[in-house]
Design a protein around this motif. Structure first.
Motif, mmCIF file in Angstrom:
data_model
loop_
_atom_site.group_PDB
_atom_site.id
_atom_site.type_symbol
_atom_site.label_atom_id
_atom_site.label_comp_id
_atom_site.label_asym_id
_atom_site.label_seq_id
_atom_site.Cartn_x
_atom_site.Cartn_y
_atom_site.Cartn_z
ATOM 1 N N LYS A 156 -20.282 46.386 -19.916
ATOM 2 C CA LYS A 156 -21.637 46.672 -20.403
ATOM 3 C C LYS A 156 -21.718 46.397 -21.895
ATOM 4 O O LYS A 156 -20.707 46.400 -22.600
ATOM 5 C CB LYS A 156 -22.012 48.117 -20.112
ATOM 6 C CG LYS A 156 -21.029 49.135 -20.687
ATOM 7 C CD LYS A 156 -21.301 50.519 -20.167
ATOM 8 C CE LYS A 156 -20.277 51.529 -20.659
ATOM 9 N NZ LYS A 156 -18.914 51.260 -20.135
ATOM 10 N N ILE A 157 -22.916 46.152 -22.358
ATOM 11 C CA ILE A 157 -23.190 46.018 -23.776
ATOM 12 C C ILE A 157 -23.787 47.326 -24.253
ATOM 13 O O ILE A 157 -24.670 47.899 -23.608
ATOM 14 C CB ILE A 157 -24.164 44.855 -24.048
ATOM 15 C CG1 ILE A 157 -23.545 43.530 -23.596
ATOM 16 C CG2 ILE A 157 -24.522 44.782 -25.527
ATOM 17 C CD1 ILE A 157 -22.310 43.108 -24.369
ATOM 18 N N GLU A 158 -23.295 47.827 -25.391
ATOM 19 C CA GLU A 158 -23.796 49.084 -25.936
ATOM 20 C C GLU A 158 -24.280 48.885 -27.367
ATOM 21 O O GLU A 158 -23.733 48.076 -28.118
ATOM 22 C CB GLU A 158 -22.718 50.165 -25.892
ATOM 23 C CG GLU A 158 -22.345 50.588 -24.474
ATOM 24 C CD GLU A 158 -21.346 51.723 -24.457
ATOM 25 O OE1 GLU A 158 -21.435 52.568 -23.546
ATOM 26 O OE2 GLU A 158 -20.477 51.761 -25.351
ATOM 27 N N VAL A 159 -25.311 49.641 -27.736
ATOM 28 C CA VAL A 159 -25.911 49.568 -29.060
ATOM 29 C C VAL A 159 -25.863 50.955 -29.690
ATOM 30 O O VAL A 159 -26.194 51.957 -29.042
ATOM 31 C CB VAL A 159 -27.372 49.081 -28.987
ATOM 32 C CG1 VAL A 159 -27.980 48.993 -30.381
ATOM 33 C CG2 VAL A 159 -27.447 47.731 -28.291
ATOM 34 N N SER A 160 -25.451 51.007 -30.961
ATOM 35 C CA SER A 160 -25.397 52.280 -31.680
ATOM 36 C C SER A 160 -26.734 52.574 -32.350
ATOM 37 O O SER A 160 -27.345 51.689 -32.952
ATOM 38 C CB SER A 160 -24.293 52.233 -32.750
ATOM 39 O OG SER A 160 -24.402 53.330 -33.637
ATOM 40 N N HIS B 294 -25.559 53.577 -26.865
ATOM 41 C CA HIS B 294 -26.468 53.494 -25.727
ATOM 42 C C HIS B 294 -26.195 52.213 -24.946
ATOM 43 O O HIS B 294 -26.041 51.141 -25.545
ATOM 44 C CB HIS B 294 -27.929 53.489 -26.195
ATOM 45 C CG HIS B 294 -28.349 54.760 -26.870
ATOM 46 N ND1 HIS B 294 -28.764 55.882 -26.168
ATOM 47 C CD2 HIS B 294 -28.410 55.093 -28.182
ATOM 48 C CE1 HIS B 294 -29.059 56.844 -27.027
ATOM 49 N NE2 HIS B 294 -28.859 56.386 -28.254
ATOM 50 N N LYS B 295 -26.151 52.340 -23.621
ATOM 51 C CA LYS B 295 -25.955 51.169 -22.778
ATOM 52 C C LYS B 295 -27.223 50.335 -22.769
ATOM 53 O O LYS B 295 -28.316 50.852 -22.522
ATOM 54 C CB LYS B 295 -25.588 51.575 -21.354
ATOM 55 C CG LYS B 295 -25.304 50.393 -20.439
ATOM 56 C CD LYS B 295 -24.798 50.840 -19.067
ATOM 57 C CE LYS B 295 -25.851 51.586 -18.296
ATOM 58 N NZ LYS B 295 -25.434 51.861 -16.901
ATOM 59 N N ALA B 296 -27.091 49.069 -23.100
ATOM 60 C CA ALA B 296 -28.237 48.153 -23.026
ATOM 61 C C ALA B 296 -28.468 47.798 -21.564
ATOM 62 O O ALA B 296 -27.548 47.368 -20.863
ATOM 63 C CB ALA B 296 -27.957 46.893 -23.843
ATOM 64 N N TYR B 297 -29.689 47.968 -21.106
ATOM 65 C CA TYR B 297 -30.014 47.753 -19.693
ATOM 66 C C TYR B 297 -31.065 46.673 -19.560
ATOM 67 O O TYR B 297 -32.095 46.700 -20.243
ATOM 68 C CB TYR B 297 -30.543 49.041 -19.064
ATOM 69 C CG TYR B 297 -30.991 48.891 -17.627
ATOM 70 C CD1 TYR B 297 -30.056 48.762 -16.600
ATOM 71 C CD2 TYR B 297 -32.344 48.863 -17.295
ATOM 72 C CE1 TYR B 297 -30.463 48.626 -15.282
ATOM 73 C CE2 TYR B 297 -32.755 48.729 -15.985
ATOM 74 C CZ TYR B 297 -31.806 48.612 -14.983
ATOM 75 O OH TYR B 297 -32.213 48.462 -13.686
ATOM 76 N N ILE B 298 -30.789 45.702 -18.702
ATOM 77 C CA ILE B 298 -31.748 44.648 -18.391
ATOM 78 C C ILE B 298 -32.112 44.792 -16.924
ATOM 79 O O ILE B 298 -31.262 44.690 -16.037
ATOM 80 C CB ILE B 298 -31.171 43.253 -18.661
ATOM 81 C CG1 ILE B 298 -30.798 43.119 -20.146
ATOM 82 C CG2 ILE B 298 -32.160 42.170 -18.270
ATOM 83 C CD1 ILE B 298 -30.150 41.803 -20.505
#
Length: 295
Positions: free
Chosen positions: A114-118, A124-128
């Motif tokens: 998963k890609i996460e953003v601070s 936070h998990k980036a969700y598409i």
């Protein structure tokens, strides 16, 4: 000594204003690397030649990877097809990394790539959101359903399939991912003298495991076979109905809609299908339809 010192100062000033080119004699920025060494010796390179270059804009300091005039601090939108950005994981907390930091993570909960953003406090998990399955199909070709035999409904005219998960010819829907799916099926037969107390059953059948996942049936209790209640007249009637089921499916599950009936004692009954699918006012149009929605 004075002449030598002035020469050193002049050289430093010239170096400050110089453009550095690596593998190119005509740098387009303050720093320019021609990765494939395919730029022309004179004139500007084309988009294909720039696509393997790294350029630092001499005015903004923006970096272009395959881009001659970067619009942001790191611009990778080149004419070449290899424009992906590689990220790796970090053990830094979201506070340490700071707001706006991005990481690739496959270890922390939930476990998995998963890609996460601070946001400066937590990752936070980036969700598409995926393209959800929405199927709309209608029957415009004839098909007969044999008495006492569960028959797959095939040769659908696919009106809409946003996920390319429905095969109209075979009538098989393949679940694109784990999830919940609602099937809405309407059917109608041509007129026939049907048995009293007969039944039509809609089945939603797993073609891989050969199991019925759900079934809905409708009974027909009025006798149309010449009894006293019908003035001793033998008349034909149309059997039809609709079925709605919601199923939890795993990715790859294959489901086909089937019909079973004992409307008549033997033989088969055709579905009521239009003879002119281009005419929406045709009285035989729109009786057999299938809609599948992923939630």
């Amino acid at each position: 000594m004075i002449i030598l010192l002035l020469g050193v100062i002049y050289s430093c000033i010239g170096f400050v204003h110089a453009q550095v080119g690596i593998r190119t004699s005509s740098p387009m920025g303050v720093f320019h690397v021609d990765g494939a060494k395919d730029n022309p010796t004179g004139g500007l390179p084309d988009a294909s030649q720039v696509s393997n270059d790294v350029i630092v804009n001499k005015t903004t300091g923006f970096i272009g990877v395959g881009v001659s005039a970067p619009k942001v601090k790191l611009d990778m939108r080149s004419a070449g097809p290899e424009n992906s950005l590689g990220l790796s994981t970090t053990t830094m907390s979201a506070v340490e990394a700071g707001a706006g930091a991005v990481r690739y993570d496959a270890v922390n909960i939930p476990v998995g790539p998963k890609i996460e953003v601070s946001d400066g406090v937590v990752w936070h998990k980036a969700y598409i959101a995926p393209q959800k399955a929405v199927i709309v199909a209608r029957k415009v070709t004839g098909q007969s359903i044999v008495q006492g035999t569960a028959t797959n409904i095939t040769n659908w005219n696919v009106v809409r399939d946003m996920s390319n998960s429905f095969d109209g010819a075979s009538g098989i829907f393949t679940a694109p991912r784990n999830g919940t799916y609602t099937f809405l099926f309407t059917f109608n037969f041509t007129g026939a003298v049907i048995n009293d107390g007969s039944r039509v059953e809609s089945q939603f059948y797993n073609t891989t495991t050969s199991t019925v996942l759900a079934s809905v049936y409708k009974t027909f209790g009025q006798s149309m076979t010449g009894t006293a209640d019908d003035a001793n007249a033998t008349r034909s009637t149309q059997a039809g109905g609709s079925s709605t089921v919601t199923l939890t499916l795993t990715a790859g599950t294959k489901v086909v809609t089937r019909l079973w009936h004992n409307l008549i004692s033997s033989g088969s009954v055709p579905l009521r299908v239009t003879t002119n699918s281009t005419d929406p006012t045709n009285p035989d149009d729109g009786f057999n339809n299938l809609t599948i929605i992923e939630h």
